[in-house]
Design a protein around this motif. Structure first.
Motif, PDB file in Angstrom:
ATOM      1  N   TYR A 180      13.069  16.923  47.780  1.00 38.66           N
ATOM      2  CA  TYR A 180      12.858  16.797  49.220  1.00 38.66           C
ATOM      3  C   TYR A 180      11.396  16.499  49.525  1.00 38.66           C
ATOM      4  N   GLU A 181      10.481  17.204  48.858  1.00 39.48           N
ATOM      5  CA  GLU A 181       9.061  16.983  49.077  1.00 39.48           C
ATOM      6  C   GLU A 181       8.695  15.527  48.812  1.00 39.48           C
ATOM      7  N   ALA A 182       9.233  14.959  47.760  1.00 41.11           N
ATOM      8  CA  ALA A 182       8.952  13.557  47.431  1.00 41.11           C
ATOM      9  C   ALA A 182       9.468  12.635  48.526  1.00 41.11           C
ATOM     10  N   ALA A 183      10.674  12.934  49.040  1.00 33.72           N
ATOM     11  CA  ALA A 183      11.250  12.116  50.103  1.00 33.72           C
ATOM     12  C   ALA A 183      10.429  12.227  51.384  1.00 33.72           C
ATOM     13  N   ALA A 184       9.976  13.441  51.697  1.00 31.99           N
ATOM     14  CA  ALA A 184       9.196  13.661  52.914  1.00 31.99           C
ATOM     15  C   ALA A 184       7.854  12.930  52.845  1.00 31.99           C
ATOM     16  N   LYS A 185       7.218  12.950  51.707  1.00 31.19           N
ATOM     17  CA  LYS A 185       5.923  12.278  51.564  1.00 31.19           C
ATOM     18  C   LYS A 185       6.088  10.761  51.601  1.00 31.19           C
ATOM     19  N   ALA A 186       7.182  10.262  51.030  1.00 31.38           N
ATOM     20  CA  ALA A 186       7.450   8.825  51.075  1.00 31.38           C
ATOM     21  C   ALA A 186       7.707   8.382  52.517  1.00 31.38           C
ATOM     22  N   PHE A 187       8.441   9.193  53.261  1.00 35.48           N
ATOM     23  CA  PHE A 187       8.711   8.875  54.655  1.00 35.48           C
ATOM     24  C   PHE A 187       7.423   8.877  55.473  1.00 35.48           C
TER      25      PHE A 187
END
Length: 250
Positions: A42-49
């Motif tokens: 999730y952290e990776a997805a949030a930072k990519a967003f």
């Protein structure tokens, strides 16, 4: 992290006695209830967003908080309820094409539920004598206290919250806090009390020192019982502000 597109503006009637709160600052909160096993994903997805929003200069801003029970809270200022119908990501979605949908698919793999709702800062119940601010430099740790109550006890709870503020003010307490009231999109009535600190140890130290400032246990309870006697339940959550996941346009 999907933005609510409500067409049910008639639900204003539901929104926490709006007539008395509209003049105060409202916020839209998007809450993702992340599965423990998916935190890093999730952290990776949030930072990519977040990076994609910067690239496309999306015209919306938010601050981010995380809690010890794996909630991610994206908090945006809200001018009025009409803004709930807007989609600030529409231009970004057109520009990104399929990649935009893929970003949200990455989010969707990480939680079983998410929701969007509003809260309103209640200034006259907030105790920040040096000026009200949601964030404070060097104080990213948070204690969140959710005080739930039934509609029948709304007036009594508010009276109790005022009594608590008066006690803090009278004693010159240095334990500052902000109070928010639930709004559109929430299933229960509650007040949210947010307390800032440098870290968990600093928060506990301040809380202990504040007990002495406010008086004996009996003196404190005489005031706090004016709230607790009318609360249906009470929830304490720790968390932190996440500046690395905040966003504001250029």
């Amino acid at each position: 992290m999907k933005t609510i597109k409500s067409t049910l503006l008639l639900a204003l009637v539901f929104c926490i006695s709006v007539s008395s709160l509209q003049a105060q600052q409202m916020f839209q909160v998007h809450q993702d209830n992340v599965n423990p096993s998916k935190i890093m994903e999730y952290e990776a997805a949030a930072k990519a967003f977040n990076e994609a929003c910067k690239e496309h200069n999306v015209q919306v801003s938010w601050v981010t908080a995380t809690t010890n029970d794996m909630r991610y809270l994206y908090i945006s200022p809200l001018e009025n309820f009409a803004e709930l119908d807007k989609n600030p990501f529409s231009d970004m979605a057109k520009a990104m094409g399929d990649k935009f949908g893929e970003m949200f698919q990455a989010f969707d793999k990480c939680y079983d539920s998410h929701t969007t709702y509003t809260i309103t800062l209640v200034e006259d119940l907030t105790y920040m004598p040096e000026g009200i601010s949601m964030t404070q430099d060097g104080q990213n740790y948070r204690k969140f206290f959710y005080i739930y109550f039934t509609p029948a006890n709304a007036a009594k709870i508010r009276e109790g919250m005022k009594a608590v503020k008066e006690l803090y003010s009278k004693k010159g307490s240095k334990e500052y806090y902000r109070v928010y009231r639930n709004g559109f999109g929430t299933a229960e009535d509650f007040y949210l009390v947010a307390v800032s600190a440098k870290d968990e140890i600093d928060g506990a130290t301040r809380a202990k020192a504040n007990e002495k400032v406010l008086g004996t246990q009996e003196e404190r309870w005489e005031v706090f019982s004016k709230v607790m006697n009318y609360a249906s339940r009470f929830e304490e959550v720790s968390g932190e502000m996440r500046p690395d996941l905040d966003y504001s346009p250029k």
